[in-house]
Design an enzyme around this catalytic site. Structure first.
Site, PDB file in Angstrom:
ATOM      1  N   GLU A   1      48.679  49.183  40.594  1.00 50.90           N
ATOM      2  CA  GLU A   1      47.532  48.287  40.771  1.00 50.90           C
ATOM      3  C   GLU A   1      48.349  47.018  41.398  1.00 50.90           C
ATOM      4  O   GLU A   1      49.582  46.680  40.961  1.00 50.90           O
ATOM      5  CB  GLU A   1      47.061  48.010  39.187  1.00 50.90           C
ATOM      6  CG  GLU A   1      46.014  46.974  39.347  1.00 50.90           C
ATOM      7  CD  GLU A   1      45.746  46.887  37.788  1.00 50.90           C
ATOM      8  OE1 GLU A   1      45.501  45.757  37.277  1.00 50.90           O
ATOM      9  OE2 GLU A   1      45.175  47.966  37.440  1.00 50.90           O
TER      10      GLU A   1
ATOM     11  N   THR B   1      39.099  49.286  41.847  1.00 52.20           N
ATOM     12  CA  THR B   1      38.786  49.075  40.661  1.00 52.20           C
ATOM     13  C   THR B   1      37.956  48.115  40.162  1.00 52.20           C
ATOM     14  O   THR B   1      37.417  47.304  40.991  1.00 52.20           O
ATOM     15  CB  THR B   1      40.160  48.995  39.667  1.00 52.20           C
ATOM     16  OG1 THR B   1      39.777  48.998  38.610  1.00 52.20           O
ATOM     17  CG2 THR B   1      40.593  47.578  40.000  1.00 52.20           C
TER      18      THR B   1
ATOM     19  N   ASP C   1      44.432  58.732  32.305  1.00 56.81           N
ATOM     20  CA  ASP C   1      44.386  57.517  32.478  1.00 56.81           C
ATOM     21  C   ASP C   1      45.559  56.751  31.121  1.00 56.81           C
ATOM     22  O   ASP C   1      45.045  56.556  30.136  1.00 56.81           O
ATOM     23  CB  ASP C   1      42.970  57.003  32.021  1.00 56.81           C
ATOM     24  CG  ASP C   1      42.853  55.290  32.306  1.00 56.81           C
ATOM     25  OD1 ASP C   1      43.773  54.656  32.537  1.00 56.81           O
ATOM     26  OD2 ASP C   1      41.641  54.808  31.881  1.00 56.81           O
TER      27      ASP C   1
END
Length: 319
Positions: free
Chosen positions: A89, A149, A17
């Protein structure tokens, strides 16, 4: 005796991450995650200035195009150090815009493929709203794989599985944070941790009913939460916690397994839009954390956007 990180890898796929390419290269995870805040930190690091310069060149003076290329070029660089996939994203402002999310995802995949990266190595991160889930359903049909997410409720998880998405990322740490604040306590014991319990419940539901969607535990606050979910399909872990796991010696016991889940099958649930919103609304934590998460993701994206705008202006002034 192996360290805990080595032992954990026997049970779950470890994902980094971070947007720090050097950190990815060090830990050699299977997959990696990026987001605007991670990318902002990386883009300001002198080590990665060549990637920023390439994004500016490819963006041709357009801020939005430069921003898109920044995501793609960092993703491409990260993929040199992982065998699997990188998550990129979609703008949080598109969280309630199905068509906008689809368009942005297609754009990212177009750029990745133009940069020599096949779509099978990219996961598009989408907010787990009803609109986001519907977008992901369309994208999956086009071979564009999605990582859902900001997932906090069981209703969100059920809807994602029914839509056939590739991957979900339930947030352990943020659930833990909310309940800790609500209970006015400094800590919650692992055996009572609601974040850990949420991911375990989702995992067992998916495996018990044979859903193909993968579960990736995310947003950890301590290594105990990670170890309590050993056996989950994937676990995305920040570098500081990867370091702690690597420094701790000992075997890690598997906590979750598909075989066990199939022996304790839960009721199968099907949700339409109305029932999805009702079930999600019944979970106050999930409602609050989803809304807060979208706002926070948006704030991080705006910071990155302003950074890119300043770069573009400087480039124009120097021209």
């Amino acid at each position: 005796m192996p360290n805990q990180l080595e032992s954990l890898r026997r049970h779950s796929v470890v994902v980094a991450d971070t947007g720090d390419i050097d950190a990815v290269a060090r830990w050699r995870p299977q997959d990696a995650i990026t987001n605007p805040s991670l990318l902002l930190a990386a883009a300001q690091d002198p080590r990665y200035r060549p990637l920023v310069e390439e994004a500016l060149a490819r963006g041709k003076g357009q801020a939005e195009a430069t921003l898109e290329w920044l995501f793609v070029l960092f993703g491409r660089e990260i993929l040199k150090h992982v065998a699997g996939r990188v998550s990129t994203e979609v703008d949080a402002r598109l969280s309630f815009d199905t068509e906008g999310t689809i368009a942005k995802a297609r754009r990212f995949i177009e750029l990745y493929e133009g940069a020599g990266v096949p779509r099978k190595r990219v996961l598009i991160k989408v907010s787990t709203t009803w609109e986001g889930i519907r977008a992901a359903e369309v994208l999956e049909g086009e071979g564009i794989h999605c990582n859902m997410t900001l997932l906090f409720s069981f209703a969100q998880a059920v809807a994602c599985a029914e839509a056939g998405v590739t991957l979900i990322s339930p947030f352990v740490g943020r659930i833990y944070d909310w309940h800790k604040a609500a209970r006015k306590v400094e800590d919650i014991a692992l055996e009572e941790d609601p974040g850990v319990a949420s991911v375990a419940r989702i995992y067992r539901h998916y495996k018990g009913h044979g859903y193909a969607t993968q579960v990736m535990g995310a947003s950890f606050r301590k290594t105990g939460q990670i170890l309590a979910l050993a056996g989950c399909d994937l676990l995305t872990i920040a570098p500081d916690l990867l370091e702690k796991l690597a420094q701790a010696q000992g075997e890690v016991e598997r906590k979750l397994s598909a075989e066990d889940a199939r022996q304790h099958v839960q009721e199968r649930i099907s949700l339409d839009e109305k029932s999805f919103h009702w079930r999600h609304n019944e979970d106050a934590m999930a409602v609050e954390k989803l809304a807060e998460g979208i706002r926070r993701f948006d704030a991080d994206a705006r910071k990155l956007e302003q950074f890119v705008l300043s770069l573009v202006k400087d480039r124009r002034a120097a021209a």
